[in-house]
Each structure stands twice: as structure tokens, then as C-alpha cells.
Scaffold this motif. Structure first.
Motif, mmCIF file in Angstrom:
data_model
loop_
_atom_site.group_PDB
_atom_site.id
_atom_site.type_symbol
_atom_site.label_atom_id
_atom_site.label_comp_id
_atom_site.label_asym_id
_atom_site.label_seq_id
_atom_site.Cartn_x
_atom_site.Cartn_y
_atom_site.Cartn_z
ATOM 1 N N GLY A 66 0.816 -1.202 0.000
ATOM 2 C CA GLY A 66 0.000 0.000 0.000
ATOM 3 C C GLY A 66 0.853 1.256 0.000
ATOM 4 O O GLY A 66 2.081 1.193 0.129
ATOM 5 N N GLY A 67 0.196 2.386 -0.171
ATOM 6 C CA GLY A 67 0.911 3.651 -0.159
ATOM 7 C C GLY A 67 0.095 4.761 -0.761
ATOM 8 O O GLY A 67 -1.107 4.609 -0.986
ATOM 9 N N LEU A 68 0.767 5.852 -1.025
ATOM 10 C CA LEU A 68 0.137 7.036 -1.620
ATOM 11 C C LEU A 68 0.448 7.071 -3.107
ATOM 12 O O LEU A 68 1.613 6.952 -3.508
ATOM 13 N N VAL A 69 -0.588 7.237 -3.903
ATOM 14 C CA VAL A 69 -0.410 7.277 -5.351
ATOM 15 C C VAL A 69 -1.369 8.309 -5.933
ATOM 16 O O VAL A 69 -2.439 8.559 -5.366
ATOM 17 N N GLN A 70 -0.981 8.902 -7.044
ATOM 18 C CA GLN A 70 -1.864 9.862 -7.708
ATOM 19 C C GLN A 70 -2.930 9.127 -8.518
ATOM 20 O O GLN A 70 -2.733 7.981 -8.939
ATOM 21 N N ALA A 71 -4.028 9.791 -8.724
ATOM 22 C CA ALA A 71 -5.086 9.230 -9.558
ATOM 23 C C ALA A 71 -4.518 8.842 -10.926
ATOM 24 O O ALA A 71 -3.714 9.584 -11.499
ATOM 25 N N GLY A 72 -4.932 7.670 -11.391
ATOM 26 C CA GLY A 72 -4.418 7.147 -12.645
ATOM 27 C C GLY A 72 -3.207 6.251 -12.479
ATOM 28 O O GLY A 72 -2.793 5.578 -13.424
ATOM 29 N N ASN B 95 -4.724 -0.888 -11.259
ATOM 30 C CA ASN B 95 -4.381 0.105 -12.270
ATOM 31 C C ASN B 95 -5.440 1.191 -12.331
ATOM 32 O O ASN B 95 -6.570 1.015 -11.872
ATOM 33 N N ASN B 96 -5.069 2.310 -12.924
ATOM 34 C CA ASN B 96 -6.004 3.427 -13.102
ATOM 35 C C ASN B 96 -6.740 3.741 -11.799
ATOM 36 O O ASN B 96 -7.968 3.845 -11.772
ATOM 37 N N LEU B 97 -5.975 3.910 -10.751
ATOM 38 C CA LEU B 97 -6.577 4.137 -9.445
ATOM 39 C C LEU B 97 -7.313 5.469 -9.389
ATOM 40 O O LEU B 97 -6.917 6.458 -10.030
ATOM 41 N N LYS B 98 -8.386 5.471 -8.613
ATOM 42 C CA LYS B 98 -9.232 6.644 -8.451
ATOM 43 C C LYS B 98 -9.274 7.034 -6.983
ATOM 44 O O LYS B 98 -9.078 6.178 -6.112
ATOM 45 N N VAL C 83 -8.413 1.029 3.437
ATOM 46 C CA VAL C 83 -7.537 -0.024 3.957
ATOM 47 C C VAL C 83 -7.935 -1.312 3.259
ATOM 48 O O VAL C 83 -9.105 -1.710 3.300
ATOM 49 N N TYR C 84 -6.951 -1.949 2.624
ATOM 50 C CA TYR C 84 -7.195 -3.188 1.892
ATOM 51 C C TYR C 84 -6.716 -4.372 2.719
ATOM 52 O O TYR C 84 -5.569 -4.392 3.182
ATOM 53 N N SER C 85 -7.592 -5.350 2.872
ATOM 54 C CA SER C 85 -7.269 -6.534 3.667
ATOM 55 C C SER C 85 -7.481 -7.790 2.844
ATOM 56 O O SER C 85 -8.423 -7.863 2.051
ATOM 57 N N CYS C 86 -6.616 -8.755 3.062
ATOM 58 C CA CYS C 86 -6.828 -10.057 2.432
ATOM 59 C C CYS C 86 -7.440 -11.010 3.445
ATOM 60 O O CYS C 86 -7.333 -10.812 4.660
ATOM 61 N N ALA C 87 -8.089 -12.040 2.921
ATOM 62 C CA ALA C 87 -8.773 -13.002 3.771
ATOM 63 C C ALA C 87 -8.739 -14.381 3.130
ATOM 64 O O ALA C 87 -8.641 -14.489 1.898
ATOM 65 N N ALA C 88 -8.832 -15.413 3.958
ATOM 66 C CA ALA C 88 -8.758 -16.800 3.481
ATOM 67 C C ALA C 88 -10.029 -17.544 3.826
ATOM 68 O O ALA C 88 -10.568 -17.408 4.933
ATOM 69 N N ASP C 89 -10.495 -18.355 2.864
ATOM 70 C CA ASP C 89 -11.746 -19.082 3.008
ATOM 71 C C ASP C 89 -11.556 -20.544 2.627
ATOM 72 O O ASP C 89 -11.311 -20.847 1.464
ATOM 73 N N GLY D 297 -5.995 -10.592 7.384
ATOM 74 C CA GLY D 297 -4.798 -9.826 7.660
ATOM 75 C C GLY D 297 -5.153 -8.506 8.316
ATOM 76 O O GLY D 297 -6.329 -8.164 8.476
ATOM 77 N N GLN D 298 -4.110 -7.744 8.662
ATOM 78 C CA GLN D 298 -4.318 -6.456 9.349
ATOM 79 C C GLN D 298 -4.662 -5.331 8.388
ATOM 80 O O GLN D 298 -5.232 -4.316 8.803
ATOM 81 N N GLY D 299 -4.297 -5.513 7.148
ATOM 82 C CA GLY D 299 -4.633 -4.504 6.157
ATOM 83 C C GLY D 299 -3.462 -3.606 5.799
ATOM 84 O O GLY D 299 -2.514 -3.443 6.570
ATOM 85 N N THR D 300 -3.550 -3.019 4.624
ATOM 86 C CA THR D 300 -2.573 -2.040 4.161
ATOM 87 C C THR D 300 -3.319 -0.864 3.564
ATOM 88 O O THR D 300 -4.307 -1.041 2.846
ATOM 89 N N LEU D 301 -2.868 0.333 3.869
ATOM 90 C CA LEU D 301 -3.572 1.547 3.467
ATOM 91 C C LEU D 301 -3.184 1.963 2.057
ATOM 92 O O LEU D 301 -2.005 2.085 1.739
ATOM 93 N N VAL D 302 -4.196 2.195 1.262
ATOM 94 C CA VAL D 302 -4.018 2.751 -0.072
ATOM 95 C C VAL D 302 -4.683 4.121 -0.108
ATOM 96 O O VAL D 302 -5.870 4.237 0.211
ATOM 97 N N THR D 303 -3.919 5.129 -0.478
ATOM 98 C CA THR D 303 -4.438 6.492 -0.576
ATOM 99 C C THR D 303 -4.210 6.988 -1.988
ATOM 100 O O THR D 303 -3.076 6.998 -2.469
ATOM 101 N N VAL D 304 -5.290 7.391 -2.634
ATOM 102 C CA VAL D 304 -5.206 7.889 -4.003
ATOM 103 C C VAL D 304 -5.556 9.368 -3.994
ATOM 104 O O VAL D 304 -6.669 9.750 -3.624
#
Length: 123
Positions: A8-14, A83-86, A92-98, A114-121
Motif C-alpha cells: 500500500g501507499g500514496l499514489v496519484q489518480a491514474g 491500475n487506473n486508481l481513483k 484499507v485493503y485486507s486479504c482473507a482466506a476461506d 490480515g491487518q490490512g494495508t492503506l491505499v491512498t489515491v
């Protein structure tokens, strides 16, 4: 069982990011894996899921055509290429198992998180 997200992290739109989720303590090849996200003040939202073999994949309509889920059983890792993030993808994005392997869009079907990772656009 541990699910550890990264990327995760900080990214500009697009822009683009690739999230990873490394799994341990479970037989990775037997579990469907999902990605969910939660924005501030909003409900947890399904993003994508992949079956244990990788043969079945599901996406939320909001990310279809922009995000790609994949898994590498040799690394016990599931990925989410975004891709093409908005700005509305910020969460916060988290993964999960089923273990049931039904690639559900319902968060309560997943046993491990999981605990999650922050995505900021930024716009």
C-alpha cells in the motif's frame, strides 16, 4: 495462521499499485483468497476473490477492468494489481482466506484476515 499485506501507499489518480498478501500457518493451496477494503466511515466492501486453484475469479463491479487478482502457490502469496486508481479507491485493503473455496463476496465467509494495508489515491 498469519496473513500479512504489503504494497500500500500514496499514489496519484491514474497510477498503479500492487498489493501482496503472504500467508503462513495454513495449507495455502486449499484456500480461496479474497481482498476487501474499508474506507473511513464506510462498510467493508468486497473487491476480488480467487479460488484455491486460481481457476475461478470474481471482481466487484467498481474495480472490474482495473484490478487483477492472482496467486502464487510457490510463494503462498496472493496479489492485487490495481491500475487506473481513483480517489474513491482510497481505503484499507485486507486479504482473507476461506477454506470453503466458494470465492464469496461476503466478508463473513472468510475465516482468517490480515491487518490490512492503506491505499491512498490523491486527485
Amino acid at each position: 495462521v498469519q496473513l500479512v499485506e504489503s504494497g500500500g501507499g500514496l499514489v496519484q489518480a491514474g497510477g498503479s499499485l500492487r498489493l501482496s498478501c503472504a500467508a503462513s500457518g495454513l495449507t495455502f493451496s486449499r484456500y480461496a483468497m479474497g481482498w476487501f477494503r474499508q474506507a473511513p466511515g464506510k462498510e467493508r466492501e468486497f473487491v476480488s476473490a480467487i479460488s484455491s486453484s486460481g481457476s475461478r475469479i470474481s471482481y466487484a463491479d467498481s474495480v472490474k477492468g482495473r484490478f487483477t487478482i492472482s496467486r502464487d502457490i510457490t510463494k503462498n502469496t496472493v496479489y492485487l494489481r490495481m491500475n487506473n486508481l481513483k480517489p474513491e479507491d482510497t481505503a484499507v485493503y485486507s486479504c482473507a482466506a476461506d477454506r470453503s473455496n466458494i470465492i464469496s463476496s461476503s466478508w463473513y465467509e472468510y475465516e482468517y484476515w490480515g491487518q490490512g494495508t492503506l491505499v491512498t489515491v490523491s486527485s
